[in-house]
Design a protein around this motif. Structure first.
Motif, PDB file in Angstrom:
ATOM      1  N   PHE A  43      -1.448  -6.222  13.278  1.00 32.98           N
ATOM      2  CA  PHE A  43      -0.444  -5.130  13.511  1.00 32.98           C
ATOM      3  C   PHE A  43      -0.629  -3.736  13.018  1.00 32.98           C
ATOM      4  CE2 PHE A  43       0.088  -6.961   9.205  1.00 32.98           C
ATOM      5  CZ  PHE A  43       0.345  -5.909   8.360  1.00 32.98           C
ATOM      6  N   ASN A  44       0.000  -2.862  13.523  1.00 29.84           N
ATOM      7  CA  ASN A  44       0.008  -1.459  13.258  1.00 29.84           C
ATOM      8  C   ASN A  44       1.144  -1.161  12.461  1.00 29.84           C
ATOM      9  OD1 ASN A  44      -2.341  -0.587  14.792  1.00 29.84           O
ATOM     10  ND2 ASN A  44      -0.940  -0.914  16.538  1.00 29.84           N
ATOM     11  N   LEU A  45       0.794  -0.248  11.376  1.00 29.23           N
ATOM     12  CA  LEU A  45       1.791   0.238  10.257  1.00 29.23           C
ATOM     13  C   LEU A  45       3.070   1.012  10.993  1.00 29.23           C
ATOM     14  CD1 LEU A  45      -0.508   1.020   7.495  1.00 29.23           C
ATOM     15  CD2 LEU A  45       0.890  -1.005   7.630  1.00 29.23           C
ATOM     16  N   GLU A  46       3.006   1.592  12.063  1.00 29.73           N
ATOM     17  CA  GLU A  46       3.761   2.315  12.915  1.00 29.73           C
ATOM     18  C   GLU A  46       4.566   1.444  13.728  1.00 29.73           C
ATOM     19  OE1 GLU A  46       0.476   2.993  13.478  1.00 29.73           O
ATOM     20  OE2 GLU A  46       0.250   4.409  11.541  1.00 29.73           O
ATOM     21  N   ASN A  78      -0.892   8.058   8.664  1.00 29.49           N
ATOM     22  CA  ASN A  78       0.066   9.005   9.098  1.00 29.49           C
ATOM     23  C   ASN A  78       0.848   9.385   7.827  1.00 29.49           C
ATOM     24  OD1 ASN A  78       1.170   6.431   8.490  1.00 29.49           O
ATOM     25  ND2 ASN A  78       2.457   6.457  10.773  1.00 29.49           N
ATOM     26  N   GLY A  79       0.509   8.640   6.705  1.00 27.99           N
ATOM     27  CA  GLY A  79       1.418   9.080   5.339  1.00 27.99           C
ATOM     28  C   GLY A  79       2.063   7.785   4.922  1.00 27.99           C
ATOM     29  N   VAL A  80       1.949   6.682   5.600  1.00 29.85           N
ATOM     30  CA  VAL A  80       2.947   5.682   5.392  1.00 29.85           C
ATOM     31  C   VAL A  80       1.998   4.669   4.227  1.00 29.85           C
ATOM     32  CG1 VAL A  80       3.375   3.029   6.229  1.00 29.85           C
ATOM     33  CG2 VAL A  80       3.739   4.842   7.632  1.00 29.85           C
ATOM     34  N   VAL A  81       3.012   4.351   3.159  1.00 28.01           N
ATOM     35  CA  VAL A  81       2.436   3.602   2.075  1.00 28.01           C
ATOM     36  C   VAL A  81       3.149   2.327   2.186  1.00 28.01           C
ATOM     37  CG1 VAL A  81       2.531   3.501  -0.399  1.00 28.01           C
ATOM     38  CG2 VAL A  81       1.995   5.618   0.629  1.00 28.01           C
ATOM     39  N   GLY A  82       2.731   1.100   1.992  1.00 27.55           N
ATOM     40  CA  GLY A  82       3.120  -0.033   2.059  1.00 27.55           C
ATOM     41  C   GLY A  82       2.776  -1.127   1.069  1.00 27.55           C
ATOM     42  N   LEU A  94       7.476  -1.243   3.991  1.00 26.84           N
ATOM     43  CA  LEU A  94       6.821   0.134   4.398  1.00 26.84           C
ATOM     44  C   LEU A  94       7.947   1.112   3.936  1.00 26.84           C
ATOM     45  CD1 LEU A  94       5.479  -0.899   8.012  1.00 26.84           C
ATOM     46  CD2 LEU A  94       4.114  -0.350   5.864  1.00 26.84           C
ATOM     47  N   TRP A  95       6.978   2.182   3.153  1.00 26.64           N
ATOM     48  CA  TRP A  95       7.860   3.314   2.873  1.00 26.64           C
ATOM     49  C   TRP A  95       7.105   4.664   3.833  1.00 26.64           C
ATOM     50  CZ3 TRP A  95       5.491   0.655  -0.957  1.00 26.64           C
ATOM     51  CH2 TRP A  95       6.291  -0.357  -1.897  1.00 26.64           C
ATOM     52  N   GLN A  96       8.023   5.363   4.119  1.00 26.21           N
ATOM     53  CA  GLN A  96       7.372   6.745   4.797  1.00 26.21           C
ATOM     54  C   GLN A  96       7.730   7.818   3.980  1.00 26.21           C
ATOM     55  OE1 GLN A  96       5.837   7.081   7.896  1.00 26.21           O
ATOM     56  NE2 GLN A  96       5.608   9.118   7.085  1.00 26.21           N
ATOM     57  N   GLY A  97       6.790   8.148   2.945  1.00 29.91           N
ATOM     58  CA  GLY A  97       6.963   9.097   2.079  1.00 29.91           C
ATOM     59  C   GLY A  97       7.839   8.665   0.966  1.00 29.91           C
ATOM     60  N   PRO A  98       8.475   9.357   0.005  1.00 29.50           N
ATOM     61  CA  PRO A  98       9.178   8.977  -1.211  1.00 29.50           C
ATOM     62  C   PRO A  98      10.413   8.185  -0.654  1.00 29.50           C
ATOM     63  CG  PRO A  98       8.643  11.530  -1.509  1.00 29.50           C
ATOM     64  CD  PRO A  98       8.200  10.835  -0.025  1.00 29.50           C
ATOM     65  N   PRO A  99      10.753   7.279  -1.550  1.00 26.39           N
ATOM     66  CA  PRO A  99      11.793   6.325  -1.057  1.00 26.39           C
ATOM     67  C   PRO A  99      13.298   7.148  -1.302  1.00 26.39           C
ATOM     68  CG  PRO A  99      10.835   5.594  -3.133  1.00 26.39           C
ATOM     69  CD  PRO A  99      10.007   6.525  -2.756  1.00 26.39           C
TER      70      PRO A  99
END
Length: 120
Positions: free
Chosen positions: A14-17, A93-97, A115-120
């Motif tokens: 899978f891709n994170l996006e 792309n900056g995703v932290v998971g 998955l988080w995109q930047g700060p929660p």
């Protein structure tokens, strides 16, 4: 933030996006950020994505904990994929998971992905 839970069979990735985040078959290392190869007995990363395997005793891994890690890896052996293990994941792309192993299985571990995109 979003969460998905699924089994990741060998030859799938899978891709994170991706939305929704669903494993699909294919030539894993060429097509996916995160993939499972039974022939190599590993979980691997491609396209610049990386892992950090958290210590076995670590519970309730948070976004802040994942952003403070180093020692990135591109491969995890299947014996690292035991029930209860937590693995931080990082995309280009900056995703932290966070990948949590819900149930161990050599052929298709059942995992929960947050998955988080930047700060929660």
């Amino acid at each position: 933030m979003r969460t998905e839970t699924f089994a990741l069979a060998s030859g799938y990735g899978f891709n994170l996006e991706d939305k929704p985040l669903r494993p699909t078959p294919g030539a894993a290392s060429r097509n996916y950020d995160i993939w499972h190869s039974d022939s190599q007995d590993v979980f691997g990363t491609s396209h610049g994505a990386t892992f950090v395997l958290m210590p076995e005793e670590t519970r309730r891994v948070t976004y802040d904990m994942c952003t403070q890690q180093s020692g990135y890896e591109n491969w995890l052996d299947m014996w690292d994929m035991t029930t209860g293990r937590s693995i931080c994941m990082y995309g280009t792309n900056g995703v932290v998971g966070l990948m949590e192993v819900v149930r161990s299985d050599d052929k298709a571990p059942f995992i929960k992905i947050t998955l988080w995109q930047g700060p929660p």
